[in-house]
Design a protein around this motif. Structure first.
Motif, short mmCIF file in Angstrom:
data_model
loop_
_atom_site.label_atom_id
_atom_site.label_comp_id
_atom_site.label_asym_id
_atom_site.label_seq_id
_atom_site.Cartn_x
_atom_site.Cartn_y
_atom_site.Cartn_z
N TYR A 250 0.84 -1.20 0.00
CA TYR A 250 0.00 0.00 0.00
C TYR A 250 0.86 1.24 0.00
CZ TYR A 250 0.93 0.19 5.07
OH TYR A 250 1.52 0.26 6.29
N ARG A 251 0.18 2.35 -0.23
CA ARG A 251 0.85 3.64 -0.29
C ARG A 251 0.19 4.56 0.73
NH1 ARG A 251 4.35 5.71 -3.78
NH2 ARG A 251 4.32 7.96 -4.10
N LYS A 252 1.00 5.27 1.48
CA LYS A 252 0.45 6.19 2.47
C LYS A 252 1.38 7.40 2.53
CE LYS A 252 -1.07 6.47 7.24
NZ LYS A 252 -1.12 5.82 8.54
N GLY A 253 0.79 8.59 2.35
CA GLY A 253 1.58 9.80 2.41
C GLY A 253 2.76 9.77 1.44
N ASN A 254 2.51 9.37 0.21
CA ASN A 254 3.56 9.31 -0.82
C ASN A 254 4.69 8.34 -0.50
OD1 ASN A 254 2.44 10.97 -2.71
ND2 ASN A 254 3.30 12.83 -1.78
N HIS A 255 4.40 7.39 0.32
CA HIS A 255 5.43 6.43 0.68
C HIS A 255 4.85 5.02 0.51
CE1 HIS A 255 9.44 6.39 2.54
NE2 HIS A 255 9.11 5.14 2.81
N ARG B 168 5.60 -13.80 14.55
CA ARG B 168 6.30 -12.52 14.75
C ARG B 168 5.38 -11.32 14.53
NH1 ARG B 168 12.54 -12.58 14.43
NH2 ARG B 168 12.93 -14.69 15.12
N GLY B 169 4.10 -11.51 14.77
CA GLY B 169 3.17 -10.39 14.68
C GLY B 169 3.01 -9.89 13.26
N VAL B 170 2.56 -8.65 13.13
CA VAL B 170 2.39 -8.05 11.81
C VAL B 170 3.56 -7.09 11.59
CG1 VAL B 170 0.92 -6.57 10.39
CG2 VAL B 170 -0.11 -8.32 11.84
N MET B 171 4.24 -7.26 10.46
CA MET B 171 5.41 -6.43 10.17
C MET B 171 5.07 -5.40 9.10
SD MET B 171 8.26 -9.35 9.77
CE MET B 171 8.81 -10.36 11.15
N LYS B 172 5.52 -4.18 9.35
CA LYS B 172 5.37 -3.11 8.36
C LYS B 172 6.76 -2.88 7.76
CE LYS B 172 4.33 1.80 8.12
NZ LYS B 172 4.05 2.99 8.94
N LEU B 173 6.85 -3.08 6.46
CA LEU B 173 8.14 -2.96 5.80
C LEU B 173 8.16 -1.71 4.94
CD1 LEU B 173 7.42 -6.21 5.94
CD2 LEU B 173 9.55 -6.38 4.68
N ASP B 174 9.29 -1.05 4.95
CA ASP B 174 9.49 0.11 4.09
C ASP B 174 9.76 -0.40 2.68
OD1 ASP B 174 10.35 2.33 2.78
OD2 ASP B 174 11.51 3.10 4.48
N ALA B 175 8.86 -0.06 1.75
CA ALA B 175 9.01 -0.61 0.40
C ALA B 175 9.65 0.39 -0.56
CB ALA B 175 7.66 -1.06 -0.14
N ALA B 176 10.18 1.50 -0.01
CA ALA B 176 10.84 2.46 -0.90
C ALA B 176 12.15 1.88 -1.40
CB ALA B 176 11.08 3.76 -0.14
N ASN B 177 12.45 2.10 -2.62
CA ASN B 177 13.75 1.74 -3.20
C ASN B 177 14.09 0.26 -3.03
OD1 ASN B 177 14.03 4.55 -3.61
ND2 ASN B 177 14.75 4.74 -1.49
N LEU B 178 13.11 -0.59 -3.27
CA LEU B 178 13.39 -2.02 -3.12
C LEU B 178 14.48 -2.49 -4.08
CD1 LEU B 178 9.98 -3.85 -2.55
CD2 LEU B 178 11.76 -3.33 -0.90
N GLU B 179 14.63 -1.73 -5.20
CA GLU B 179 15.64 -2.15 -6.17
C GLU B 179 17.05 -2.00 -5.62
OE1 GLU B 179 13.69 0.42 -6.36
OE2 GLU B 179 14.72 2.21 -7.07
N GLN B 180 17.19 -1.22 -4.55
CA GLN B 180 18.54 -0.98 -4.05
C GLN B 180 19.06 -2.08 -3.14
OE1 GLN B 180 18.52 2.84 -2.19
NE2 GLN B 180 18.12 3.92 -4.12
N TYR B 181 18.15 -2.97 -2.68
CA TYR B 181 18.63 -3.99 -1.74
C TYR B 181 19.37 -5.09 -2.47
CZ TYR B 181 16.07 -1.49 1.71
OH TYR B 181 15.64 -0.50 2.52
N GLN B 182 20.54 -5.37 -2.01
CA GLN B 182 21.37 -6.39 -2.64
C GLN B 182 20.88 -7.77 -2.19
OE1 GLN B 182 23.72 -5.61 -4.98
NE2 GLN B 182 22.72 -3.63 -4.67
#
Lengths: 347, 361
Positions: free
Chosen positions: B281-286, B296-310
């Protein structure tokens, strides 16, 4: 069975014949504008919020409600009839009594060997009668017999439990995601089975069969963790004992290691010049022996044994591929096609 | 997200509407006979995909539930299993809720249910409207099409033993294809199928063998637990979560019948855990991902710039894409998107199965 409830309003009663609910003593005229559901509803259970789904008929001026789904054991039904000018009529009926007598058992578990490789892939649990879905992961446990502690999530706990069509055989996969080869065990939980350790597979008596009744008794299977096996089964090492012509002797194939019980029922076939021959398969000696008894006596001639390349040993290694491949290791085997054949002759 | 081409086709259909433009071209009209109702997904124009594991098929049904609603109602239904049992005339312990999905157009909620737990269980689709009222979504006299997964002879009854069942664990509609994750109850076949929609004939697409590398060395055939489609840069990916909990990205363009596809691990979210449902999802341009887990409960992951993760290649337990854990969310069984601002959760609250909306965090 015929149930009858006396009405509060004179002469009006609600009757239940085991499948439909009827309003007796009231002349059903035209359907009200809001539908029959504004006059006559049946509730299941204690919740009075939404009535049960169903349809209405009027036959000989008698209004009847037909539930959308079968009447169910252990359910209380509350039927309510109300129309202008008379006191509401209410009646309570019970579905058939729920079964309470335990009858179902764990029949057997495969692999039947008491040494399981540390990368064993699956278990089959056979029950003597159909079981309930949705409870498996509450009632099947792997226990470290040396410490008597449960092994943490050893199985692939799929919400969609892997039953056969009749809910009598459950397929349980050891979670392949746990086995991350090359990872250091201090940071991951590692394989469920460790070589040299003793285990108990425990099945609780509280597991419900399809009638909703617990098992007759719990079940335990003890085994020892063995070395992992990442070698594809090699049909050239299978020992074939040819039967004699004119007899119904079984053809025997002996494998050097246990194979998957269920796949052995389906993935090996015997062919003569005209095609596959009919017969009966038996699997014995901890799934290291496959016996084939033909429907008709053996005729002299040459025969072919065909095994699908997706046939697996108990660690999930196929004939043409180990379960997980170390892509740095030299590939020494190349099998092309969907099956592997061996030949034998009947004299 | 709707594909631009499909949007164009949809508009063309509307202008040409003479009663022939169905959400499912070449659909059959009649009664759908499900053997089981499992994983659900919505396509375009109110088309609901239903995974029927016991029949080994996916059925596309035109729900005709296309009245647009921008915002979903504030759903909060306690004891949804009690209410479903009352409606279906059984006891709450005989209700299994197999999946929960929201029609993105109408925001009505669809549940796939087993009424009963034995081999004679009856599959039912329930719908919950804006007022929170449950009703049966009838599969009688609907326009539908089905795709069989039974391409292998092994999954048909034969003289040599009982047939294989392929459990359908997840369905998604991505770029005009129905993606189906499945797992067999016999030979190990954990695969993903990509079937173009509308379905053509009975032929199903061959499975795609999925692997994710472990340290660039081992190919692991671990089954995908949940996945979501997600655009990274200009390319469409599947983000898939596996047991113990690698998050893997797979280019959708590589998902071709018969292909062998290796995903790239971009996060390790911890051992001793089973991922259950994943939404983007998208929230506040993010951009964010929300992952419900068993342990491990519910995790919120930062999906910005996923292409940068090696690709993760080192010994590690938790690494890669940063995340926070929403500790107060416990017992989540299913997680899906309700609308642009809310998620819908099916929660086991000490035996009471509750369905409730939650603002996207």
């Amino acid at each position: 069975m015929f149930f009858l409830a006396t009405a509060a309003a004179a002469n009006i009663s609600i009757q239940f014949d085991g499948s439909a609910f009827r309003v007796a003593g009231w002349n059903a005229g035209r359907e009200p504008a809001q539908g029959w559901a504004s006059t006559f509803v049946v509730y299941a259970g204690s919740s009075g919020v939404q009535p049960m789904l169903g349809s209405y008929t009027v036959e000989n001026a008698v209004l009847a409600f037909h539930p959308r789904f079968p009447i169910t054991a252990g359910v209380h039904y509350r039927a309510v009839f109300k129309t202008a000018g008379i006191e509401p009529v209410e009646a309570i009926f019970d579905g058939p009594p729920a079964a309470t007598n335990p009858l179902t058992r764990v029949d057997r578990i495969y692999p039947s060997t008491d040494v399981l490789p540390s990368n064993a892939l699956r278990l089959y649990v056979y029950f003597s009668a159909p079981m309930s879905r949705g409870e498996a992961w509450l009632h099947i446990h792997l226990v470290d017999a040396d410490t008597n502690q449960p092994v943490e999530i050893p199985f692939l706990e799929l919400e969609q439990e892997l039953w056969d069509q009749n809910n009598q055989r459950l397929t349980v996969l050891f979670d392949p995601g746990r086995i991350k080869r090359g990872l250091v065990p201090t940071t991951t939980i590692g394989p469920a089975i460790v070589e040299g350790k003793h285990y108990k597979l425990v099945i609780d008596r509280e597991w419900h069969d399809a009638r909703g009744v617990s098992l007759v008794e719990g079940f335990e299977k003890s085994f020892l963790g063995g070395p992992s096996d990442r070698v594809p089964p090699e049909p050239r090492t299978w020992r074939v004992t040819s039967p004699n012509a004119g007899t119904m002797e079984p053809l025997a194939i002996v494998f050097p290691k246990p194979m998957d019980y269920v796949l052995l029922q389906r993935m090996i076939g015997i062919f003569d010049q005209r095609g596959e021959i009919a017969g009966k398969i038996e699997v014995q000696r901890n799934e290291t022996e496959w016996l084939f008894t033909p429907r008709d006596p053996w005729k002299p001639g040459d025969y072919r044994i065909t095994a699908d390349n997706t046939l697996e040993d108990i660690s999930g290694n196929h004939l043409d591929r180990p379960f997980d491949v170390d892509i740095f290791e030299t590939v020494t085997r190349h099998i092309v096609g969907a099956s592997t054949s061996l030949t034998f002759s009947v004299r | 997200m709707r594909h631009p081409l499909l949007k164009t086709l949809g508009a063309a259909c509307l202008t040409a509407a003479v009663g022939f433009c169905a959400a499912i071209p070449d659909a059959t009209t009649g009664n759908v006979q499900l053997k089981s109702a499992g994983a659900l997904a919505f396509g375009n124009d109110g088309v609901l995909f239903i995974g029927d594991s016991l029949a080994g098929s996916v059925i596309a049904v035109d729900t005709r539930d296309t009245k647009k609603s921008a915002n979903a109602p504030g759903i909060d239904i306690k004891g949804i299993n009690d209410k479903a049992a009352a409606l279906l005339g059984t006891t709450p312990d005989q209700i299994l809720i197999n999946d929960v999905k929201v029609n993105p157009i109408s925001k009505n909620v669809y549940l796939s249910i087993s009424r009963g737990k034995g081999p004679d269980a009856i599959p039912v689709i329930l719908r919950i409207d804006a007022a929170g009222k449950l009703s049966e979504f009838s599969l009688d006299n609907v326009a539908y099409a089905s795709a069989s997964l039974a391409d292998a002879p092994a999954s048909k009854p034969g003289p040599r033993g009982d047939p294989r069942n392929d459990a359908i664990t997840e369905i998604a509609f991505v770029n005009g294809n129905v993606l189906i994750a499945g797992l067999s109850n016999q030979e190990f076949a954990s695969d993903l199928r990509s079937i173009p929609f509308p379905f053509k004939g009975e032929a199903a697409s061959a499975g795609i063998k999925m692997y994710h590398g472990s340290h660039g060395r081992y190919e692991t055939q671990s089954p995908i637990r949940t996945f979501v489609s997600y655009k990274i840069g200009n390319q469409e990916y599947l983000l898939a979560a596996y047991t113990c909990t690698p998050l893997v990205k797979i280019p959708v363009s590589e998902l071709k019948a018969g292909a062998k596809v290796e995903g790239t691990t971009i996060a390790e979210l911890g051992a001793g855990n089973r991922p259950l449902d994943l939404i983007a999802y998208r929230k506040g341009n993010h951009d964010y991902l929300l992952l419900a887990n068993s342990a491990r409960g519910v995790m919120k992951l930062d999906a910005a710039n996923l292409e940068q993760y090696q690709p993760i290649t080192a010994h590690t337990e938790v690494a890669g894409v940063p995340y926070t854990t929403l500790a107060d969310l416990k017992g989540v069984k299913h997680l899906t998107k309700l609308d642009d601002a809310n998620a819908l959760l099916l929660v086991d609250n000490g035996g009471s199965i509750d369905l409730r909306a939650m603002p996207l965090p």
